[in-house]
Design an enzyme around this catalytic site. Sequence first.
Site, PDB file in Angstrom:
ATOM      1  N   GLN A   1      42.162  38.327  36.556  1.00 34.44           N
ATOM      2  CA  GLN A   1      41.682  37.461  37.633  1.00 34.44           C
ATOM      3  C   GLN A   1      40.186  37.660  37.860  1.00 34.44           C
ATOM      4  O   GLN A   1      39.739  38.233  38.842  1.00 34.44           O
ATOM      5  CB  GLN A   1      42.495  37.742  38.920  1.00 34.44           C
ATOM      6  CG  GLN A   1      42.126  36.908  40.139  1.00 34.44           C
ATOM      7  CD  GLN A   1      42.463  35.429  40.008  1.00 34.44           C
ATOM      8  OE1 GLN A   1      42.703  34.929  38.916  1.00 34.44           O
ATOM      9  NE2 GLN A   1      42.473  34.714  41.107  1.00 34.44           N
TER      10      GLN A   1
ATOM     11  N   HIS B   1      46.057  37.361  36.825  1.00 33.58           N
ATOM     12  CA  HIS B   1      45.990  36.418  35.706  1.00 33.58           C
ATOM     13  C   HIS B   1      45.167  35.239  36.206  1.00 33.58           C
ATOM     14  O   HIS B   1      45.467  34.686  37.268  1.00 33.58           O
ATOM     15  CB  HIS B   1      47.395  35.976  35.281  1.00 33.58           C
ATOM     16  CG  HIS B   1      47.444  35.194  34.013  1.00 33.58           C
ATOM     17  ND1 HIS B   1      48.623  34.680  33.500  1.00 33.58           N
ATOM     18  CD2 HIS B   1      46.466  34.832  33.124  1.00 33.58           C
ATOM     19  CE1 HIS B   1      48.365  34.039  32.367  1.00 33.58           C
ATOM     20  NE2 HIS B   1      47.060  34.107  32.127  1.00 33.58           N
ATOM     21  N   LEU B   2      44.133  34.859  35.487  1.00 38.73           N
ATOM     22  CA  LEU B   2      43.131  33.908  35.967  1.00 38.73           C
ATOM     23  C   LEU B   2      43.763  32.629  36.519  1.00 38.73           C
ATOM     24  O   LEU B   2      44.474  31.917  35.817  1.00 38.73           O
ATOM     25  CB  LEU B   2      42.166  33.560  34.844  1.00 38.73           C
ATOM     26  CG  LEU B   2      41.075  32.537  35.183  1.00 38.73           C
ATOM     27  CD1 LEU B   2      40.235  32.993  36.365  1.00 38.73           C
ATOM     28  CD2 LEU B   2      40.195  32.277  33.971  1.00 38.73           C
ATOM     29  N   HIS B   3      43.453  32.341  37.802  1.00 41.81           N
ATOM     30  CA  HIS B   3      43.958  31.133  38.438  1.00 41.81           C
ATOM     31  C   HIS B   3      43.151  30.827  39.695  1.00 41.81           C
ATOM     32  O   HIS B   3      42.553  31.709  40.301  1.00 41.81           O
ATOM     33  CB  HIS B   3      45.438  31.269  38.812  1.00 41.81           C
ATOM     34  CG  HIS B   3      45.697  32.291  39.893  1.00 41.81           C
ATOM     35  ND1 HIS B   3      45.599  33.656  39.683  1.00 41.81           N
ATOM     36  CD2 HIS B   3      46.043  32.153  41.204  1.00 41.81           C
ATOM     37  CE1 HIS B   3      45.877  34.306  40.801  1.00 41.81           C
ATOM     38  NE2 HIS B   3      46.141  33.420  41.743  1.00 41.81           N
ATOM     39  N   TRP B   4      43.132  29.556  40.064  1.00 38.09           N
ATOM     40  CA  TRP B   4      42.573  29.063  41.322  1.00 38.09           C
ATOM     41  C   TRP B   4      43.690  28.374  42.089  1.00 38.09           C
ATOM     42  O   TRP B   4      44.674  27.907  41.496  1.00 38.09           O
ATOM     43  CB  TRP B   4      41.456  28.052  41.071  1.00 38.09           C
ATOM     44  CG  TRP B   4      40.236  28.596  40.391  1.00 38.09           C
ATOM     45  CD1 TRP B   4      40.126  29.038  39.093  1.00 38.09           C
ATOM     46  CD2 TRP B   4      38.929  28.724  40.966  1.00 38.09           C
ATOM     47  NE1 TRP B   4      38.843  29.437  38.828  1.00 38.09           N
ATOM     48  CE2 TRP B   4      38.079  29.258  39.954  1.00 38.09           C
ATOM     49  CE3 TRP B   4      38.386  28.436  42.219  1.00 38.09           C
ATOM     50  CZ2 TRP B   4      36.730  29.508  40.170  1.00 38.09           C
ATOM     51  CZ3 TRP B   4      37.039  28.677  42.436  1.00 38.09           C
ATOM     52  CH2 TRP B   4      36.230  29.218  41.426  1.00 38.09           C
TER      53      TRP B   4
END
Length: 351
Positions: free
Chosen positions: A145, A182-185
Amino acid sequence: MSGTNDCKFLKFSFKDNDYNFVVTTNIEDDSPFDLLLKQRWEEAQKNGIFKYTLNIRKQKILEGNYGFLAQLNPDRGEKRRKPEDITTMVQPFDSNIFNFTKISDNEILFDIGNGDGNDVIAVNVSPIEVYHSLLITERFECLPQRVTKYSLKKAIELLLLSKSPYLRVVFNSLCAHASVNHLHWHLYYFKYQMPLECIKIDRLRGPVFVLSQVPAKGFCLKLSSFPNHNIDHLVSWVYFIVDYLQTSAIAHNIYITRATENIEINTYNDIRIYIWARKSSSGIKSTCNFIPAVCELFGHISIKSEDEYEELTEDAVANVLNDITLHAFNYVRNNILEMKLEKEELPANFL
């Protein structure tokens, strides 16, 4: 701009001329992006994809000077997935625990990439507001993230694809109440006029402004600072600040919203990106109490406990927001003022 289903996932394609740089509250006219997102989200809700049916039981503007909006949403505290144990800003991605490669295809609303499911809009199964969804970019690269320049541009583009002044796109870093490493918007429609849409901000240096008239002290960059609505220049500057926070292991939150110079005329012709440096909040976060994550810094307070909702005051919220931001804000502001940049480092020089 179109939705097609000739790939594994429904694919939404768009071009630069699909951007909406000016929107108004006077016209209820959804863009193709709005229509598709709302339709697919509502279908997911009917199909039982969510952990609960969104039910904001109560809401109120807290008495005082700042226009904080509190909402009672106990289901999010009681029924959401247990947040990940996050202890450091440099915590690596862990494939053995929950991450967005493990979500079902039914949770994916549509693809905004090439149709293979790497760049997607997915439902948030524990919604905080209507149409609460996730922007997940570079999904199969299994990135932690940490904001990438690519994901930042996608976040800004989604806002521009909407005709609604109420679409918001937000980010919680590690140790700033991110629940999944974990990469998210996040994106959601928050249909209220909020003070930070038009509040006075003061120029710090070049296109970097400071937000100092509210308890949550932070930084702001806006699209109108860049000639000809140059999105790439805006992205470069925002990423410069965010990457500095990431490499310095400073926890942070980001809120992207439409903005206007005069909220009375109902026309939004700007975009503001707020960045808050803050105290680190490590460990597993509570799902029951007032949690100062990105929405709360903007003034949208989600409360899980009815007792706390009834007792909540503006002073209590203001004290928390000031406490978690003031020291980090002063530290980062001083560092930004002292930075020495070469002309070629960024597309617009510091003034």
